[in-house]
Design a protein around this motif. Sequence first.
Motif, mmCIF file in Angstrom:
data_model
loop_
_atom_site.group_PDB
_atom_site.id
_atom_site.type_symbol
_atom_site.label_atom_id
_atom_site.label_comp_id
_atom_site.label_asym_id
_atom_site.label_seq_id
_atom_site.Cartn_x
_atom_site.Cartn_y
_atom_site.Cartn_z
ATOM 1 N N LEU A 1 2.122 6.804 -6.908
ATOM 2 C CA LEU A 1 1.112 7.751 -7.401
ATOM 3 C C LEU A 1 1.424 9.192 -7.021
ATOM 4 O O LEU A 1 1.224 10.115 -7.818
ATOM 5 C CB LEU A 1 -0.268 7.359 -6.856
ATOM 6 C CG LEU A 1 -0.824 6.009 -7.335
ATOM 7 C CD1 LEU A 1 -2.128 5.688 -6.616
ATOM 8 C CD2 LEU A 1 -1.029 6.014 -8.849
ATOM 9 N N LEU A 2 1.923 9.396 -5.789
ATOM 10 C CA LEU A 2 2.098 10.752 -5.282
ATOM 11 C C LEU A 2 3.534 11.252 -5.337
ATOM 12 O O LEU A 2 3.778 12.456 -5.232
ATOM 13 C CB LEU A 2 1.594 10.838 -3.832
ATOM 14 C CG LEU A 2 0.129 10.452 -3.589
ATOM 15 C CD1 LEU A 2 -0.219 10.604 -2.118
ATOM 16 C CD2 LEU A 2 -0.804 11.303 -4.453
ATOM 17 N N ILE B 1 0.842 -1.206 0.000
ATOM 18 C CA ILE B 1 0.000 0.000 0.000
ATOM 19 C C ILE B 1 0.870 1.246 0.000
ATOM 20 O O ILE B 1 0.637 2.207 -0.751
ATOM 21 C CB ILE B 1 -0.948 -0.008 1.225
ATOM 22 C CG1 ILE B 1 -1.971 -1.136 1.088
ATOM 23 C CG2 ILE B 1 -1.652 1.336 1.374
ATOM 24 C CD1 ILE B 1 -2.835 -1.339 2.315
ATOM 25 N N ASP B 2 1.899 1.239 0.843
ATOM 26 C CA ASP B 2 2.811 2.380 0.928
ATOM 27 C C ASP B 2 3.522 2.619 -0.403
ATOM 28 O O ASP B 2 3.682 3.762 -0.833
ATOM 29 C CB ASP B 2 3.833 2.127 2.039
ATOM 30 C CG ASP B 2 4.876 3.225 2.149
ATOM 31 O OD1 ASP B 2 4.571 4.252 2.792
ATOM 32 O OD2 ASP B 2 5.966 3.069 1.571
ATOM 33 N N ALA B 3 3.939 1.535 -1.060
ATOM 34 C CA ALA B 3 4.648 1.663 -2.333
ATOM 35 C C ALA B 3 3.745 2.236 -3.425
ATOM 36 O O ALA B 3 4.182 3.065 -4.234
ATOM 37 C CB ALA B 3 5.191 0.301 -2.756
ATOM 38 N N ILE B 4 2.480 1.818 -3.455
ATOM 39 C CA ILE B 4 1.547 2.345 -4.453
ATOM 40 C C ILE B 4 1.288 3.833 -4.218
ATOM 41 O O ILE B 4 1.215 4.619 -5.165
ATOM 42 C CB ILE B 4 0.235 1.533 -4.431
ATOM 43 C CG1 ILE B 4 0.488 0.126 -4.993
ATOM 44 C CG2 ILE B 4 -0.851 2.234 -5.242
ATOM 45 C CD1 ILE B 4 -0.709 -0.801 -4.925
ATOM 46 N N ILE B 5 1.187 4.217 -2.953
ATOM 47 C CA ILE B 5 1.030 5.642 -2.623
ATOM 48 C C ILE B 5 2.239 6.430 -3.119
ATOM 49 O O ILE B 5 2.109 7.510 -3.715
ATOM 50 C CB ILE B 5 0.840 5.826 -1.104
ATOM 51 C CG1 ILE B 5 -0.523 5.279 -0.675
ATOM 52 C CG2 ILE B 5 0.970 7.292 -0.705
ATOM 53 C CD1 ILE B 5 -0.740 5.255 0.819
ATOM 54 N N GLN B 6 3.444 5.876 -2.887
ATOM 55 C CA GLN B 6 4.658 6.548 -3.356
ATOM 56 C C GLN B 6 4.685 6.632 -4.881
ATOM 57 O O GLN B 6 5.116 7.644 -5.448
ATOM 58 C CB GLN B 6 5.893 5.807 -2.856
ATOM 59 C CG GLN B 6 7.201 6.541 -3.160
ATOM 60 C CD GLN B 6 8.418 5.755 -2.725
ATOM 61 O OE1 GLN B 6 8.602 4.611 -3.149
ATOM 62 N NE2 GLN B 6 9.246 6.347 -1.891
ATOM 63 N N VAL C 1 3.364 4.512 -15.752
ATOM 64 C CA VAL C 1 3.073 3.114 -16.074
ATOM 65 C C VAL C 1 3.715 2.738 -17.407
ATOM 66 O O VAL C 1 4.295 1.658 -17.548
ATOM 67 C CB VAL C 1 1.557 2.867 -16.125
ATOM 68 C CG1 VAL C 1 1.266 1.412 -16.493
ATOM 69 C CG2 VAL C 1 0.912 3.216 -14.785
ATOM 70 N N SER C 2 3.637 3.638 -18.379
ATOM 71 C CA SER C 2 4.254 3.397 -19.679
ATOM 72 C C SER C 2 5.756 3.204 -19.538
ATOM 73 O O SER C 2 6.357 2.314 -20.166
ATOM 74 C CB SER C 2 3.960 4.574 -20.616
ATOM 75 O OG SER C 2 4.562 4.371 -21.872
ATOM 76 N N HIS C 3 6.381 4.024 -18.691
ATOM 77 C CA HIS C 3 7.826 3.895 -18.464
ATOM 78 C C HIS C 3 8.150 2.578 -17.760
ATOM 79 O O HIS C 3 9.169 1.937 -18.061
ATOM 80 C CB HIS C 3 8.335 5.067 -17.627
ATOM 81 C CG HIS C 3 9.802 4.985 -17.317
ATOM 82 N ND1 HIS C 3 10.774 5.217 -18.251
ATOM 83 C CD2 HIS C 3 10.454 4.655 -16.155
ATOM 84 C CE1 HIS C 3 11.970 5.061 -17.707
ATOM 85 N NE2 HIS C 3 11.797 4.716 -16.437
ATOM 86 N N SER C 4 7.297 2.149 -16.840
ATOM 87 C CA SER C 4 7.525 0.880 -16.135
ATOM 88 C C SER C 4 7.506 -0.294 -17.110
ATOM 89 O O SER C 4 8.308 -1.226 -16.985
ATOM 90 C CB SER C 4 6.462 0.680 -15.054
ATOM 91 O OG SER C 4 6.583 1.654 -14.035
ATOM 92 N N ILE C 5 6.602 -0.253 -18.085
ATOM 93 C CA ILE C 5 6.549 -1.307 -19.099
ATOM 94 C C ILE C 5 7.829 -1.302 -19.925
ATOM 95 O O ILE C 5 8.429 -2.356 -20.189
ATOM 96 C CB ILE C 5 5.314 -1.116 -20.011
ATOM 97 C CG1 ILE C 5 4.028 -1.332 -19.210
ATOM 98 C CG2 ILE C 5 5.370 -2.069 -21.201
ATOM 99 C CD1 ILE C 5 2.766 -1.041 -20.005
ATOM 100 N N TYR C 6 8.257 -0.108 -20.307
ATOM 101 C CA TYR C 6 9.497 -0.002 -21.089
ATOM 102 C C TYR C 6 10.687 -0.503 -20.279
ATOM 103 O O TYR C 6 11.497 -1.296 -20.763
ATOM 104 C CB TYR C 6 9.728 1.454 -21.504
ATOM 105 C CG TYR C 6 11.100 1.688 -22.097
ATOM 106 C CD1 TYR C 6 11.358 1.370 -23.433
ATOM 107 C CD2 TYR C 6 12.135 2.210 -21.318
ATOM 108 C CE1 TYR C 6 12.620 1.569 -23.976
ATOM 109 C CE2 TYR C 6 13.393 2.402 -21.854
ATOM 110 C CZ TYR C 6 13.642 2.086 -23.183
ATOM 111 O OH TYR C 6 14.891 2.268 -23.712
#
Length: 422
Positions: A130-131, A123-128, A246-251
């Motif tokens: 996004l924000l 949860i903490d990682a997803i917050i990081q 997200v696009s960069h994560s895929i790349y």
Amino acid sequence: MLLNPLNIASFFIISMPFLLVTGPFFSDLGIVIVDIIFIYFLLKNKDFSIFKNSLFITLLIFNFYISLRSIFAEDFFLSFKSAFPYFRFIFFSFAVLYFLKKQDYLIKYFSISLVLTVVVLCIDAIIQYLLGYNLIGYTIDNPDKLNGLFGSEAVLGSYLIRLLPLTIVSYFVLFKNKLNTSFHLLLIFFISLVIFLSGSRTSFALLIIFIILYFFLFKNIRKYILLGLLFLIFTIVFASFFNNKVSHSIYYNIKDPIRTIFNEDRAVLRDNLKDKKIIIFTQVYHSHYETAFNMFKHNKIFGVGNKMYRKLCNKDEYFVNDFSCTTHPHNFYLQVLAENGLIGFIILASIFFYISYLILREIWQRNINNRSLISDYSIILLVGMFLNLWPIAPSGNVFNNWLSILIYMPLGFYFYFIKLKK
């Protein structure tokens, strides 16, 4: 009495998932305390049954060998202080088994600790993600990495994938869920999403291997695995159209590793690698691996000694290019070949191949003969050990204390569930 030795050891085992998040110091201190209490009980009760375990003996022989080899290393003190204390991880695995059998509540409270820690981390990682900052204010220092509560350490993905099998088992311990339901897959795919977003390519590759093995081991939930995978992939791809992160994560996780391995345009290291058609993972890793292999070629039987890669990598007979030198060659097996020679390599490889054999045998039994030789809990943990020793991937220092705890801790739980079934 609350502060009796059994409760103290149990406390540190239960706390270990959290202690690992704080870093290597407190987690290493915890295993030393657990080991001391464990040895105290063995001596007090004259219980030496541990020496009947073939894996324990094999690991002790490995520890004795690398310690002996350190005496002849170029820097004895640096090598020996890495090799000799390695026994603490070996004892910790069997200490976990010992205290699990002694304390009925330990498995339940450890499971709560691990599942809660992993969920909070995710949860903490997803917050990081996004924000740009997490629950305690840590920001993203590297745009390719997501570290969450680990701060500047790029180990979130490694922590999650190496403890994923034990987390699944802990979930079943707590909720008594059956493998023919899909609820636990939500936890798996939630963790998988964070591993993908973390930017740890090795962890993502190990995750793919885990899902493949899980698919073949549990045929009654295959349709749920496929549906979950399709939904996860669709969600990530769909999100990439609206979010550059997200696009960069895929790349970064998929396209770039493939491009790096097969790209023939070598602007960097052109003089050294111009005739190489394939680079192993990256040009930097490739240089580490060649340097380690050069060390092995000059010291085939015994290697150069623990921690000597960092000391000897710039010698003419080993040096490849400006990327040769680092603290370790970033591959378990090449590190052991370089520092511990064929003797150390054979021990490590034998353990990996035996684990592989057990998993393949179980896949055959479950899919062809419709029966199992190993319990679900045990085979999941065995898959975790397989991932920890997977050879074809960049990795950390095989003798690193933080990483060694992640590798050895699930072993105690594996033996616990093996004995529980018997």
